[in-house]
Design an enzyme around this catalytic site. Structure first.
Site: not given
Ligand SMILES: Cc1cc2nc3c(=O)[nH]c(=O)nc-3n(C[C@H](O)[C@H](O)[C@H](O)COP(=O)(O)OP(=O)(O)OC[C@H]3O[C@@H](n4cnc5c(N)ncnc54)[C@H](O)[C@@H]3O)c2cc1C
Ligand code: FES
Ligand code: FES
Length: 1342
Positions: A415, A1207, A153, A1274, A349, A270, A272-273
């Protein structure tokens, strides 16, 4: 595999209890655009598109037919492919409550506790809390703050949101800190005396009595159809095919393995992050995606005698719960790795990402900054793999992390699970990380370390040390570990270990990510922490053989971050002589609070598409200073859906006026002046098409000299904007001859990104008749938009109407640049005769619009040994960027306000805005004062150090006396300043706490505390009369209801709420009778910019004027029927042909400034205040925590204390970000790296001071303003520097203990890097340093 045969063509899921069937589900489509554009559920917001802000939070519910359990979890809709939702139930903010049905208690409480300002983050906040309450109806405060860790925020400063959350907790009303079994209210603050009893119960800004109870039985049920489907429907492989991508979701492991054989390169998505951000931000494309989220085998949890096996498909949140359970059940010695993992899972995260991301995805992504991989590696974890060929195990070790072909997965392998072995007796595992912000920030460096002694004699048998953040992937210090085997665990070993590790884990000076020396220092600092941790345990286990740690060292092992929050707010009650129903002076909820919380508030991009609407996106320069040799549009034009591409040539010769009346061009023609310079605009049928085409515009550049990026470059090339500003008072040169001492210094103050949550948004709608056009823009200045569009289209302003309902945060960033982009959008709309929408993505927004000016301040100060400053000669340089924008105005304000609270009898201040090849910086809350004020306070702090006096003493000595004169010779009465200062000293128990801090510092070597108090004198006004004029229009309808409109923009500061309070008071009618729709050039022409803290002042005066005109007109009618209603009076007036509509006008405050003479009366009044902050720093890592802040402000008679305190707090937290965590990074070629929340860290909930006290001074002087109120949007930003100086104070204490007594130069922001590197010690001395000039650094200080 027979996927074609079994292909499911329909995607089925539920949204808010309604079935959604998507016949053509496109795997490229994420839930966020689907909700917003397709389902028209616009409550869920776009803030960043990368999982970093939480604005898009929704709740996902999934039924597991095996466990028969429903899992509810928060998720970021921006990273959630719709294809992953088959059989899931999505709940959005609209689904939990609305004003049409019933609002949900979460929605009600966040609004009534004043947890919304601009409201753009609110739906995301609501959904994070809601998802938590679905799982824990009576959560602990820790769970609540954890749940909100992924939600940003920019307005509120979080305190009111925490207050709202606390109402759901079991125990409320105190800090909930039961450490030592004592509550804060019992033990006072930091063990020091607390507030007087009466203060503890100071009036609340909201009343809990009226809250709806939380009744879990009233929540949406999980759709029975989905349950039946999961239980009964034969499970089949599902395939969704879009234009370019195929999504395969197998049911069984066998099918999954077959799919992997068929598409070995396809990622298994999985959460998609990891894949999602790569696709979005790095342009990676996957024609096929395999989704294994239905495979049971990936969700196993097995406890074996060797360890714990966790399925790769479990989410990190689930893993966290599993580990928490394991460490409760098993002895500490067996769960060393599990504990270390759990520690990092607490900060990894936000809760949304943790709930989506899988363990397998995390491991397989092998990010260089992965928090878990170093720990899994040191813990000797193994990966259970499977392919059609069979099973095998591979260790998660260095080779795997390096993706060495022998140790990695084969393309067709997956995996399945991870085995985390139990630790043994005499084996210890620790986790370390340091990030720019404690939570929701990738680590700068992290580490996992394990030692095994075999038995109790303390000889290293096994040692394993991995680091993240220091190479392309997680790095193993293998040789160092091997060489240390056989050594006893003592300081000698540590010394050798540090040298070995530094040698092995070497980072070149130009390493990506920069902060090289900091990283090197962290490498050894973590090692030292590990040494201490293990030594402490050894001592505990065997006190006879192991020496105790020095007492002074012990505290370094304690976590400085506490999640408990406690706040006290004190404000003067409304005047008791007021009429009982008069709302002025009462803490009225934001007019749109409930609509914000239900997602019903409409922002620009929430407006439905206009028939045949087009989308516009900009192509920007990738070079900082270059000639445009050619632009090839052919490929871009051939992209399907592209309608037109506008280049600078088409707009050549068209200029628009910026805020200060200077001309600006729209698109670059022959030359680009910065990376991010607008070059052309692509217009297409859809956003996706426009963005795709924009990537295909080919521009050939020829670099030009000189390339000026930094302030130093500009000084060297004499590259400045005109005019230079100068202010002189007294005789500086003479005074320098009289003083005891002279000191020279300089400080660099970094810039700041506005980071309003709603990105720049505009919609231009040609009306098809008489060349009229409507513009809906997220802007602070509709008049400027109207003017820019009229000039661009060469159409009179009376045909261009600009409407702004509300703005999702602005802070000065939605003025000049917005008008340029709106002009191009309008041009496109006019040319095509179709509506055109332009919504910037976060990265584009940050790049194009720039922000607060970085400053370099140089000072020469002459003072007496008693601390009196007699002469100050200051030079301020701001980095203005490539065009003038508002740089000179910002500079002027910086000069006029630089004295802050001090009377400098002889003062000279020069200010120059540097012209550089960066996007032009612009207005930002505080307009130059936060930078100029910091330079002054820095100078005062150094004078104090030189005199051997405390900074507060030197501040007091030099403070304005009650009646005084400013450097521009304006009379000033600073009685309230002195009052604020004294009250802040008293309220914060300053002297007692100072003693406590000194005691703490004497007892702790690696942790230090710091305390600082700063005064505030903030002049309010814009320097000229016309700039503060304002107008309003009030209509009374025949049913007695009132519609009011005025020139101010609602951008979160609550101006509309205040205006309704004004109408209510003036017309003596309930607020519910008054409505305010928004701002438009159609209703109030020529309105001034909304900014400079005077929006409510001026417009309030105008509204009051309009009401008084109406009352005067209606007086005869009212007196004829004094007991009548407004309906009666309106009808009677109509019958007598008396107009029921009136305009109101405010001429503006008297203001003038003669820069030639250096004198004038530029400001109408001053806001006074003071803030005291206490911090604790970790000298080994540079981490800091704001323990407590006390703020006292004099804001006159508050019209609405809830809005005003909001504010103050919001500005304070924004200021704290400016001075501590918010760091913009540019490459040596002028490319901005920090383009989103993942790289740029605004304060999050973890940054809120553990204790926050805000007090408004009782009225002592009556300013000549609207109901004697003061504008304060401000001023609070500057108070954030109390945290800067508290850190400064702590760093100085550390340095003095290490024998460093010289001047301390600390630039802003005071990031962990700067804190750590300033706390010089044996580790900073140990690291290798690169000769300046021997390498090209990754980033430069602009
Ligand atoms: C906003 C944000 C903040 C984050 N902050 C942190 C943080 O503070 N610390 C940190 O360590 N990480 C951080 N991350 C990273 C995060 O931990 C990883 O993106 C996450 O763990 C990936 O997992 P997923 O399931 O989303 O992977 P996906 O995006 O779904 O897949 C990632 C990869 O893994 C492969 N894969 C997935 N499962 C298998 C499987 N079973 N076998 C073989 N291959 C596989 C896929 O083929 C792909 O290539 C952050 C990410 C974001 C978006
Ligand atoms: S961004 Fe949280 S109230 Fe404006
Ligand atoms: S928009 Fe999804 S997290 Fe920011």
């Amino acid at each position: 595999m027979a996927e074609a045969v079994h292909a499911a063509t329909e995607l089925l899921f539920y949204v808010n209890g309604h079935k959604v069937i998507e016949k053509n589900a496109d795997p490229e489509v994420m839930l966020l655009p689907y909700l917003r554009k397709k389902l028209r559920l616009t409550g869920t917001k776009y803030g960043c598109g990368g999982g970093g802000c939480g604005a898009c939070t929704v709740m996902i519910s999934q039924y597991n037919p095996i466990t028969k359990k429903i899992r509810h979890y928060p998720a970021n809709a921006c990273l959630l492919p719709i294809c992953s939702l088959y059989g899931a139930a999505v709940t959005t903010v609209e689904g939990i409550g609305s004003t049409h049905t019933r609002i949900h208690p979460v929605q009600e409480r966040i609004a009534k506790c004043h947890g919304t300002q601009c409201g753009f983050c609110t739906p995301g906040m609501v959904m994070s809390i809601y998802a938590l309450l679905r799982n824990h109806p009576e959560p602990s405060l820790d769970q609540l703050t954890d749940a909100l860790g992924g939600n940003l925020c920019r307005c509120t400063g979080y305190r009111p949101i925490i207050d709202a959350c606390k109402t759901f907790c079991k125990t409320t009303g105190c800090c909930q800190s039961k450490e030592n079994g004592i509550c804060c209210l019992d033990q006072g603050i930091n063990g020091l005396p607390g507030f007087e009893e009466e203060d503890k119960t100071s009036a609340k800004l909201f009343s809990e009595d009226e809250f709806l109870p939380l009744d879990p039985t009233q929540e949406l049920i999980f759709p029975p159809e989905l349950m039946v489907m999961a239980e009964k429907q034969p499970q089949r492989i599902r395939v969704f095919g879009g234009d370019r991508m195929k999504w395969i979701s197998p049911v069984s492991l066998k099918e999954l393995l077959e799919a992997k054989v068929k598409y070995p390169q396809a990622p298994l998505v999985m959460g998609n992050t990891s894949v999602g951000p790569e696709v979005k931000f790095k342009g990676v494309f996957h024609p096929v995606i395999i989704s294994p989220d239905r495979i049971e085998e990936l969700c196993v949890v097995n406890h074996t005698c060797n360890g714990l096996t966790i399925g790769a498909g479990l989410s990190l949140a689930q893993v966290k719960d599993i580990l928490a359970d394991v460490i409760l059940k098993l002895p500490e010695e067996k769960t060393q790795t599990h504990r270390a993992l759990l520690k990092h899972l607490g900060t990894l995260a936000g809760s949304q990402i943790r709930s989506m991301a899988s363990l397998g995805g995390h491991i397989m992504s092998r990010h260089l900054d992965s928090d878990l991989n170093p720990l899994l590696a040191v813990g000797n974890c193994t990966l259970n793999l499977l392919s059609k060929e069979g099973e095998r195990q591979v260790p998660l070790n260095e080779q795997f992390l390096r993706k060495s072909p022998k140790a990695d997965l084969k393309p067709e392998e997956i995996l399945i699970s991870v085995n985390i072995p139990y630790s043994r007796k005499w084996e210890f595992v620790s986790a370390f990380r340091q990030a720019q912000r404690q939570q929701n920030a990738l680590a700068i460096v992290n580490s996992g370390m394990r030692v095994f002694f075999g038995e109790g004699e303390g000889i290293i048998r096994e040692l394993s040390i991995y680091y993240g953040g220091v190479g392309p992937t997680t790095i193993y210090a293998k040789n160092s570990c091997q060489k240390l085997i056989g050594r006893p665990w003592n300081e000698k070993m540590l010394d050798v270990a540090c040298r070995l590790v530094l040698d092995e884990v070497s980072l070149p000076g130009s390493a990506p990510g920069g902060r090289v020396e900091f990283k090197r220092t962290l490498i050894v600092s973590f090692l030292f922490k590990f040494y201490l941790e293990v030594s402490q345990i050894l001592k505990r286990m065997d006190p006879v053989h192991y020496p105790s740690l020095a007492d002074k060292y012990e505290s370094v092992l304690e976590d400085i971050h506490s999640k408990h929050h406690w706040s006290i707010l004190k404000y003067q009650d409304a005047d008791p002589r007021q009429l009982p129903k008069d709302p002025v002076g009462h803490p009225i909820m934001h007019l749109s609070g409930i609509n914000h919380a239900t997602g019903e508030s409409i922002y620009c991009d929430d407006m439905p598409a206009v028939d045949q609407e087009l989308f516009l996106t900009f192509v920007t320069s990738s070079r900082a200073h270059a000639k445009i040799v050619s632009i090839d549009l052919s490929e871009a034009l051939s992209v399907s859906g592209v309608v037109d591409i506008i280049t600078g040539k088409e707009l050549d010769g068209i200029t628009v006026l910026n805020y200060v009346g200077e001309t600006e061009t729209l698109l670059a023609t022959d030359e680009v002046l910065c990376v991010g310079h607008l070059v052309c605009a692509v217009i297409a049928e859809s956003e996706v098409q426009a963005r795709r085409a924009a990537k295909r515009v080919k521009i050939v550049y020829q670099d030009l000299e000189p390339l000026i990026l930094t302030i130093e470059d500009a000084i060297q090339h004499n590259s400045f904007f005109e005019p230079v500003k100068k202010l002189e008072y007294g005789n500086v040169d003479e005074a320098f001859k009289e003083v005891d001492q002279i000191l020279e210094g300089e400080i660099h103050v970094g810039g700041q990104e506005h980071f309003y949550m709603e990105t720049q948004s505009m919609l231009a709608v040609p009306k098809g008749e008489d060349q009229e056009m409507d513009l809906y823009v997220s802007s602070q200045f509709p008049k400027l938009i109207q003017q820019a569009v009229a000039l661009t289209l060469k159409i009179p302003a009376n045909k261009i109407m600009c409407h702004v309902r509300r703005v999702g945060g602005a802070f000065g960033g939605k003025i000049s640049k917005t008008s340029i982009m709106a002009a191009v959008t309008a041009f496109a709309a006019h040319k095509q005769g179709r509506a055109v929408r332009c919504i910037l993505e976060r990265g584009e927004d940050i790049l194009i619009t720039a922000g607060r000016h970085p400053y370099l301040g140089k000072y020469k100060v002459g003072f007496m040994n008693d601390g009196r400053v007699l002469a100050l000669d200051m030079e301020q340089y701001s980095n203005g960027g490539s065009t003038l924008d508002e740089s000179v105005l910002v500079l002027e304000m910086g000069v006029l306000k630089m004295d802050n609270a001090y009377k400098f009898p002889n003062l000279r201040c020069w200010a120059r805005a540097c012209r550089t090849n960066l996007p032009s910086n612009t207005a930002f809350r505080g307009f130059g004062f936060p930078q100029a004020g910091l330079i002054t306070e820095s100078c005062i702090t150094e004078v104090a150090a030189k005199c051997g006096l405390s900074p507060e003493k030197v501040r007091t000595i030099n403070m304005y006396k009650e009646i005084d004169q400013t450097p521009y010779k304006q009379e000033i009465n600073t009685k309230s300043l002195i009052q604020c200062w004294r009250e802040c000293l008293a309220m914060s128990s300053y002297s007692l706490r100072k003693e406590a801090v000194e005691k703490f510092n004497a007892e702790n070597y690696w942790k230090k505390k710091g305390l600082a108090i700063v005064p505030l004198k903030y002049p309010v006004g814009l320097g000229t009369v016309p700039l503060s004029q304002a107008a309003a229009l009030v209509h009374i309808y025949l049913d007695g209801s009132v519609l009011v409109t005025h020139g101010g923009i609602e951008m979160g500061q609550g101006v509309h709420t205040k205006m309704i309070q004004v109408v209510s008071r003036e017309l003596r009618m309930p607020m519910s009778n008054v409505h305010l729709r928004g701002t438009s050039t159609e209703t109030v022409p020529n309105a001034n910019v909304s900014g400079a803290s005077v929006v409510a002042d001026g417009n309030g005066m105008a509204v009051k004027d309009a009401c008084q005109t109406l009352l005067k007109r209606l007086e005869p009618i009212i007196s004829k029927n004094p007991r009548g209603t407004w309906k009666d009076w309106a009808e009677a007036a109509f019958a007598e042909s008396i107009s029921l509509s009136a305009t109101g006008y405010f001429r503006g405050y008297e203001a003038n400034m003669d820069w030639e003479k250096g004198e004038g009366h530029p400001f109408e009044y001053f806001v006074f205040g003071a803030a005291c902050s206490e911090v604790e720093i970790d000298c080994l890592t540079g981490d800091h925590k704001n323990i407590r802040t006390d703020i006292v402000m004099d804001i006159g008679c508050s019209i609405n204390p809830a809005v005003d305190i909001g504010q103050i707090e919001g500005a304070f937290i924004q200021g704290m970000g400016l001075y501590t965590t918010e760091e913009l990074n540019y490459s040596p070629q002028g490319v901005l790296y920090t383009r989103g929340p993942n790289q740029y860290k605004i304060p999050a909930i973890c940054d809120v001071p553990t204790e926050l006290h805000v007090s408004l001074l009782p009225l002592s002087q009556k300013p000549n303003t609207l109901y004697s109120s003061k504008g304060l949007g401000e001023s609070g930003v500057f108070l954030g520097c109390s945290v800067f100086f508290a850190i400064h104070n702590a760093v100085r204490a550390a340095r003095q203990e290490r024998g460093l007594f010289g001047p301390l130069k600390l630039n802003s922001p005071l990031t962990p890097e700067k804190i750590r590197m300033a706390c010089e010690d044996k580790f900073t001395k140990m690291i290798p340093r690169d000769e300046p000039g021997s390498y090209i650094p990754w980033n430069i200080l602009i």
